[in-house]
Design a protein around this motif. Sequence first.
Motif, PDB file in Angstrom:
ATOM      1  N   ILE A  54      69.405 -13.902   6.894  1.00 23.67           N
ATOM      2  CA  ILE A  54      68.729 -12.945   6.540  1.00 23.67           C
ATOM      3  C   ILE A  54      69.821 -12.235   5.367  1.00 23.67           C
ATOM      4  O   ILE A  54      70.761 -11.689   5.752  1.00 23.67           O
ATOM      5  CB  ILE A  54      68.238 -11.729   7.517  1.00 23.67           C
ATOM      6  CG1 ILE A  54      67.254 -12.499   8.397  1.00 23.67           C
ATOM      7  CG2 ILE A  54      67.737 -10.483   6.813  1.00 23.67           C
ATOM      8  CD1 ILE A  54      66.727 -11.305   9.696  1.00 23.67           C
TER       9      ILE A  54
ATOM     10  N   GLU B 270      64.793  -5.567  -3.046  1.00 26.54           N
ATOM     11  CA  GLU B 270      64.574  -6.922  -3.141  1.00 26.54           C
ATOM     12  C   GLU B 270      63.984  -7.556  -4.393  1.00 26.54           C
ATOM     13  O   GLU B 270      64.255  -8.495  -4.907  1.00 26.54           O
ATOM     14  CB  GLU B 270      63.411  -7.019  -1.982  1.00 26.54           C
ATOM     15  CG  GLU B 270      62.873  -8.704  -1.748  1.00 26.54           C
ATOM     16  CD  GLU B 270      62.005  -8.531  -0.584  1.00 26.54           C
ATOM     17  OE1 GLU B 270      61.663 -10.034  -0.441  1.00 26.54           O
ATOM     18  OE2 GLU B 270      61.627  -7.598  -0.050  1.00 26.54           O
TER      19      GLU B 270
ATOM     20  N   GLY C 242      64.567 -14.238   5.092  1.00 22.87           N
ATOM     21  CA  GLY C 242      64.045 -13.014   4.476  1.00 22.87           C
ATOM     22  C   GLY C 242      65.100 -12.228   3.856  1.00 22.87           C
ATOM     23  O   GLY C 242      66.236 -12.663   3.660  1.00 22.87           O
TER      24      GLY C 242
ATOM     25  N   LEU D  39      66.508  -7.717   3.909  1.00 27.48           N
ATOM     26  CA  LEU D  39      66.583  -6.683   4.355  1.00 27.48           C
ATOM     27  C   LEU D  39      67.301  -5.801   3.620  1.00 27.48           C
ATOM     28  O   LEU D  39      68.617  -5.968   3.214  1.00 27.48           O
ATOM     29  CB  LEU D  39      66.981  -6.337   5.836  1.00 27.48           C
ATOM     30  CG  LEU D  39      66.070  -6.777   6.947  1.00 27.48           C
ATOM     31  CD1 LEU D  39      66.580  -6.832   8.169  1.00 27.48           C
ATOM     32  CD2 LEU D  39      64.805  -5.940   6.922  1.00 27.48           C
TER      33      LEU D  39
ATOM     34  N   ALA E 251      63.768  -4.336  12.480  1.00 31.43           N
ATOM     35  CA  ALA E 251      63.690  -4.769  11.364  1.00 31.43           C
ATOM     36  C   ALA E 251      64.157  -6.312  11.245  1.00 31.43           C
ATOM     37  O   ALA E 251      63.608  -7.311  10.763  1.00 31.43           O
ATOM     38  CB  ALA E 251      64.467  -4.342  10.313  1.00 31.43           C
ATOM     39  N   ILE E 252      65.326  -6.734  11.965  1.00 32.01           N
ATOM     40  CA  ILE E 252      65.904  -7.905  12.254  1.00 32.01           C
ATOM     41  C   ILE E 252      64.829  -8.971  12.935  1.00 32.01           C
ATOM     42  O   ILE E 252      64.333  -9.916  12.783  1.00 32.01           O
ATOM     43  CB  ILE E 252      67.106  -7.958  12.611  1.00 32.01           C
ATOM     44  CG1 ILE E 252      68.310  -7.392  11.899  1.00 32.01           C
ATOM     45  CG2 ILE E 252      67.632  -9.305  13.120  1.00 32.01           C
ATOM     46  CD1 ILE E 252      69.585  -7.043  12.409  1.00 32.01           C
ATOM     47  N   THR E 253      64.287  -8.132  14.249  1.00 30.62           N
ATOM     48  CA  THR E 253      63.353  -8.947  14.895  1.00 30.62           C
ATOM     49  C   THR E 253      62.227  -9.290  14.346  1.00 30.62           C
ATOM     50  O   THR E 253      61.465 -10.413  14.528  1.00 30.62           O
ATOM     51  CB  THR E 253      63.277  -8.214  16.304  1.00 30.62           C
ATOM     52  OG1 THR E 253      64.533  -7.662  16.746  1.00 30.62           O
ATOM     53  CG2 THR E 253      62.429  -8.883  17.295  1.00 30.62           C
ATOM     54  N   GLU E 254      61.673  -8.347  13.577  1.00 30.09           N
ATOM     55  CA  GLU E 254      60.345  -8.358  12.929  1.00 30.09           C
ATOM     56  C   GLU E 254      60.485  -9.670  11.827  1.00 30.09           C
ATOM     57  O   GLU E 254      59.657 -10.489  11.824  1.00 30.09           O
ATOM     58  CB  GLU E 254      60.044  -7.254  12.289  1.00 30.09           C
ATOM     59  CG  GLU E 254      59.512  -6.459  13.074  1.00 30.09           C
ATOM     60  CD  GLU E 254      59.339  -4.785  12.624  1.00 30.09           C
ATOM     61  OE1 GLU E 254      59.046  -4.676  11.323  1.00 30.09           O
ATOM     62  OE2 GLU E 254      59.105  -3.820  13.273  1.00 30.09           O
ATOM     63  N   THR E 255      61.658  -9.674  11.057  1.00 28.36           N
ATOM     64  CA  THR E 255      61.946 -10.616  10.205  1.00 28.36           C
ATOM     65  C   THR E 255      61.938 -12.119  10.870  1.00 28.36           C
ATOM     66  O   THR E 255      61.237 -12.953  10.346  1.00 28.36           O
ATOM     67  CB  THR E 255      63.160 -10.490   9.430  1.00 28.36           C
ATOM     68  OG1 THR E 255      63.156  -9.086   8.746  1.00 28.36           O
ATOM     69  CG2 THR E 255      63.330 -11.606   8.468  1.00 28.36           C
ATOM     70  N   LEU E 256      62.612 -12.076  11.945  1.00 31.39           N
ATOM     71  CA  LEU E 256      62.618 -13.393  12.818  1.00 31.39           C
ATOM     72  C   LEU E 256      61.224 -13.811  13.485  1.00 31.39           C
ATOM     73  O   LEU E 256      60.759 -14.798  13.197  1.00 31.39           O
ATOM     74  CB  LEU E 256      63.774 -13.269  13.924  1.00 31.39           C
ATOM     75  CG  LEU E 256      65.081 -13.172  13.530  1.00 31.39           C
ATOM     76  CD1 LEU E 256      65.948 -12.962  14.694  1.00 31.39           C
ATOM     77  CD2 LEU E 256      65.516 -14.450  12.809  1.00 31.39           C
TER      78      LEU E 256
ATOM     79  N   GLY F 246      58.357 -12.854  12.161  1.00 32.67           N
ATOM     80  CA  GLY F 246      57.584 -13.141  11.079  1.00 32.67           C
ATOM     81  C   GLY F 246      57.502 -14.890  10.495  1.00 32.67           C
ATOM     82  O   GLY F 246      56.842 -15.449  10.219  1.00 32.67           O
ATOM     83  N   VAL F 247      58.859 -15.213  10.788  1.00 33.73           N
ATOM     84  CA  VAL F 247      59.010 -16.676  10.695  1.00 33.73           C
ATOM     85  C   VAL F 247      58.547 -17.588  11.665  1.00 33.73           C
ATOM     86  O   VAL F 247      57.972 -18.729  11.398  1.00 33.73           O
ATOM     87  CB  VAL F 247      60.866 -17.026  10.331  1.00 33.73           C
ATOM     88  CG1 VAL F 247      60.813 -18.415  10.040  1.00 33.73           C
ATOM     89  CG2 VAL F 247      61.252 -16.215   9.030  1.00 33.73           C
TER      90      VAL F 247
END
Length: 123
Positions: free
Chosen positions: A80, A87, A101, A103, A112-117, A119-120
């Motif tokens: 990330i 961005e 992603g 951030l 935010a990190i968990t949501e990005t992971l 999402g993938v």
Amino acid sequence: MLRCLIVDDSERFLAAARTLLEPDGISVIGTASTGEQALRLAAELRPDVLLVDIDLGGESGLRLAGQLAAQAGTDPIPIILISLHSEEDYAELIAASPAIGFLPKTALSGSAITETLDGVRGR
């Protein structure tokens, strides 16, 4: 608990990020200030996720992301990208990178990190 390696040239940010993320369920297992340190620690520690600053002083975090992805080979570590810049400033470069992603540093949190992971993984 997610195991994280943070790559940033600011010692102050590294300390602040650790303080912010650890109570939020992210174990900061290492920090690196240079590309060389990041490559070594990523290979040694095999974190669950890498946070890489786009601007590492005299180095490019985008280039480092490519090197980290190449080093991991067929067992990639999610990367990330992070930055104080928005961005939109780097949108095309982020899209062309192996990162999953982006951030902004101001929005950095465990969720935010968990949501990005997630999402993938949900793709």
